[in-house]
Motif scaffolding. Structure first.
Motif, PDB file in Angstrom:
ATOM      1  N   THR A  27       1.186  -1.274   0.369  1.00  0.00           N
ATOM      2  CA  THR A  27      -0.160   0.307   0.159  1.00  0.00           C
ATOM      3  C   THR A  27       0.580   0.950   0.152  1.00  0.00           C
ATOM      4  O   THR A  27       2.152   1.423   1.007  1.00  0.00           O
ATOM      5  N   MET A  28       0.746   1.932  -0.672  1.00  0.00           N
ATOM      6  CA  MET A  28       1.957   2.701  -1.363  1.00  0.00           C
ATOM      7  C   MET A  28       0.698   3.874  -0.535  1.00  0.00           C
ATOM      8  O   MET A  28      -0.311   3.917  -0.354  1.00  0.00           O
ATOM      9  N   LEU A  29       1.383   5.086   0.137  1.00  0.00           N
ATOM     10  CA  LEU A  29       0.817   6.684   0.534  1.00  0.00           C
ATOM     11  C   LEU A  29      -0.363   7.310  -0.553  1.00  0.00           C
ATOM     12  O   LEU A  29      -0.883   8.154  -0.067  1.00  0.00           O
ATOM     13  N   GLU A  30       0.039   6.948  -1.094  1.00  0.00           N
ATOM     14  CA  GLU A  30      -0.511   8.037  -2.486  1.00  0.00           C
ATOM     15  C   GLU A  30      -1.699   7.466  -2.748  1.00  0.00           C
ATOM     16  O   GLU A  30      -2.661   8.243  -3.409  1.00  0.00           O
ATOM     17  N   ASP A  31      -2.153   6.483  -2.393  1.00  0.00           N
ATOM     18  CA  ASP A  31      -3.444   5.638  -2.464  1.00  0.00           C
ATOM     19  C   ASP A  31      -4.279   5.633  -1.298  1.00  0.00           C
ATOM     20  O   ASP A  31      -5.044   4.864  -1.397  1.00  0.00           O
ATOM     21  N   VAL A  32      -3.260   5.948  -0.302  1.00  0.00           N
ATOM     22  CA  VAL A  32      -4.515   6.652   1.123  1.00  0.00           C
ATOM     23  C   VAL A  32      -5.212   7.601   1.260  1.00  0.00           C
ATOM     24  O   VAL A  32      -4.784   8.679   0.747  1.00  0.00           O
ATOM     25  N   PRO A  33      -6.443   7.626   0.790  1.00  0.00           N
ATOM     26  CA  PRO A  33      -7.193   8.285   1.254  1.00  0.00           C
ATOM     27  C   PRO A  33      -6.399   9.705   2.280  1.00  0.00           C
ATOM     28  O   PRO A  33      -6.419   9.514   3.554  1.00  0.00           O
ATOM     29  N   GLY A  34      -6.139  11.250   1.967  1.00  0.00           N
ATOM     30  CA  GLY A  34      -5.056  12.208   2.575  1.00  0.00           C
ATOM     31  C   GLY A  34      -4.291  12.196   2.838  1.00  0.00           C
ATOM     32  O   GLY A  34      -2.983  12.618   3.566  1.00  0.00           O
ATOM     33  N   MET A  35      -3.963  11.378   2.379  1.00  0.00           N
ATOM     34  CA  MET A  35      -1.944  10.934   2.480  1.00  0.00           C
ATOM     35  C   MET A  35      -1.542  11.313   1.307  1.00  0.00           C
ATOM     36  O   MET A  35      -0.157  10.831   0.622  1.00  0.00           O
ATOM     37  N   GLU A  36      -1.898  11.551  -0.426  1.00  0.00           N
ATOM     38  CA  GLU A  36      -1.876  11.810  -1.671  1.00  0.00           C
ATOM     39  C   GLU A  36      -0.609  12.432  -1.597  1.00  0.00           C
ATOM     40  O   GLU A  36       0.372  12.150  -2.881  1.00  0.00           O
ATOM     41  N   LYS A  37       0.147  13.500  -0.800  1.00  0.00           N
ATOM     42  CA  LYS A  37       1.125  14.472  -0.620  1.00  0.00           C
ATOM     43  C   LYS A  37       2.331  13.390  -0.371  1.00  0.00           C
ATOM     44  O   LYS A  37       3.501  13.566  -1.285  1.00  0.00           O
ATOM     45  N   ASN A  95       6.979   0.346   6.871  1.00  0.00           N
ATOM     46  CA  ASN A  95       6.045   1.197   6.460  1.00  0.00           C
ATOM     47  C   ASN A  95       7.765   2.516   6.375  1.00  0.00           C
ATOM     48  O   ASN A  95       8.724   2.092   7.334  1.00  0.00           O
ATOM     49  N   ASP A  96       7.180   3.376   6.062  1.00  0.00           N
ATOM     50  CA  ASP A  96       8.178   4.361   5.636  1.00  0.00           C
ATOM     51  C   ASP A  96       7.878   5.647   6.683  1.00  0.00           C
ATOM     52  O   ASP A  96       6.646   5.753   6.945  1.00  0.00           O
ATOM     53  N   HIS A  97       8.797   6.143   7.487  1.00  0.00           N
ATOM     54  CA  HIS A  97       9.047   6.794   8.210  1.00  0.00           C
ATOM     55  C   HIS A  97       8.232   8.563   7.501  1.00  0.00           C
ATOM     56  O   HIS A  97       8.840   8.794   6.713  1.00  0.00           O
ATOM     57  N   LEU A  98       7.819   9.268   8.212  1.00  0.00           N
ATOM     58  CA  LEU A  98       7.018  10.240   8.004  1.00  0.00           C
ATOM     59  C   LEU A  98       7.592  11.271   8.900  1.00  0.00           C
ATOM     60  O   LEU A  98       7.695  11.029  10.155  1.00  0.00           O
ATOM     61  N   ASP A  99       8.318  12.378   8.573  1.00  0.00           N
ATOM     62  CA  ASP A  99       9.265  13.681   9.606  1.00  0.00           C
ATOM     63  C   ASP A  99       7.859  13.941  10.072  1.00  0.00           C
ATOM     64  O   ASP A  99       8.223  14.528  11.457  1.00  0.00           O
ATOM     65  N   GLU A 100       6.881  14.491   9.754  1.00  0.00           N
ATOM     66  CA  GLU A 100       5.674  15.254  10.068  1.00  0.00           C
ATOM     67  C   GLU A 100       5.005  14.479  11.605  1.00  0.00           C
ATOM     68  O   GLU A 100       4.176  14.984  11.944  1.00  0.00           O
ATOM     69  N   TYR A 101       5.311  12.631  11.516  1.00  0.00           N
ATOM     70  CA  TYR A 101       4.590  12.705  12.564  1.00  0.00           C
ATOM     71  C   TYR A 101       6.260  11.918  13.216  1.00  0.00           C
ATOM     72  O   TYR A 101       7.001  10.797  13.143  1.00  0.00           O
ATOM     73  N   PRO A 102       6.411  13.140  14.132  1.00  0.00           N
ATOM     74  CA  PRO A 102       7.890  12.263  14.829  1.00  0.00           C
ATOM     75  C   PRO A 102       7.624  11.181  15.451  1.00  0.00           C
ATOM     76  O   PRO A 102       7.173  10.530  16.326  1.00  0.00           O
ATOM     77  N   LEU A 103       9.083  10.158  15.239  1.00  0.00           N
ATOM     78  CA  LEU A 103       9.247   9.061  16.774  1.00  0.00           C
ATOM     79  C   LEU A 103      10.062   8.843  17.583  1.00  0.00           C
ATOM     80  O   LEU A 103      11.273   9.705  17.349  1.00  0.00           O
ATOM     81  N   GLU A 104       9.619   8.343  18.598  1.00  0.00           N
ATOM     82  CA  GLU A 104      10.915   8.740  19.809  1.00  0.00           C
ATOM     83  C   GLU A 104      12.024   7.381  19.901  1.00  0.00           C
ATOM     84  O   GLU A 104      10.449   5.948  18.972  1.00  0.00           O
TER      85      GLU A 104
END
Length: 133
Positions: free
Chosen positions: A33-43, A63-72
Motif C-alpha cells: 500500500t503506497m501512501l499516495e493511494d490512501v485518502p488524505g495522504m496523497e502528498k 512502512n516509511d517514517h514521515l517527518d511530520e509524525y515524529p517517532l521517539e
C-alpha cells in the motif's frame, strides 16, 4: 489471542524491502500500500504506507517514517495484534491505556477494522485491531 506481528518503521521502506529480499529471500506477502493511494495522504508520493514481508514462516510489517509524525527512540518497532473479538479488543485497549498513553483512539479505519494504538506504561506501542476486511 490473535497473531502478534512486529511493525518496523524505516526511512526508505522500498529500499529496505529490497535489502531484506536480497539478504533473507524475503517475499512480499500482499500488495504494497503506497501512501499516495490512501485518502488524505496523497502528498506522500513514493512512500510505503504498509507492506507485509514474509521470511520463512514468519512475517513482519514495514512502512516509511514521515517527518511530520515524529517517532521517539523505541517507536520504530511496534507490535500489531489482531484480536479475535471486538470485546477482547476493547478490553485490551482499556487495560493498555492504564498508566499509558493513547496514540490513536479506537475507531473504524479505511481498511475495514476497528483499530487503536496505545503506548503502554512500559513504553511499548501496541497497534491493536479487530475485523480486518
Amino acid at each position: 489471542m490473535g497473531e502478534l506481528i512486529a511493525f518496523v518503521t524505516v526511512k526508505n521502506a522500498l529500499q529496505a524491502i529490497e535489502f531484506y529480499k536480497d539478504i533473507f529471500s524475503a517475499e512480499i506477502a500482499q500488495e504494497i500500500t503506497m501512501l499516495e493511494d490512501v485518502p488524505g495522504m496523497e502528498k506522500h508520493t513514493g512512500k510505503v504506507g504498509h507492506a507485509t514481508l514474509k521470511i520463512g514462516e514468519s512475517k513482519f510489517f514495514i512502512n516509511d517514517h514521515l517527518d511530520e509524525y515524529p517517532l521517539e527512540q523505541g517507536d520504530f518497532i511496534q507490535f500489531v495484534l489482531d484480536l479475535e473479538t471486538e470485546d477482547k479488543l476493547r478490553t485490551a485497549f482499556d487495560q493498555l491505556k492504564v498508566d499509558g498513553e493513547v496514540v490513536q483512539e479506537l475507531q473504524e479505519v479505511f481498511w475495514g477494522a476497528l483499530f487503536g494504538s496505545v503506548k503502554d506504561k512500559f513504553g511499548i506501542t501496541w497497534q491493536i485491531y479487530y475485523g480486518h476486511k
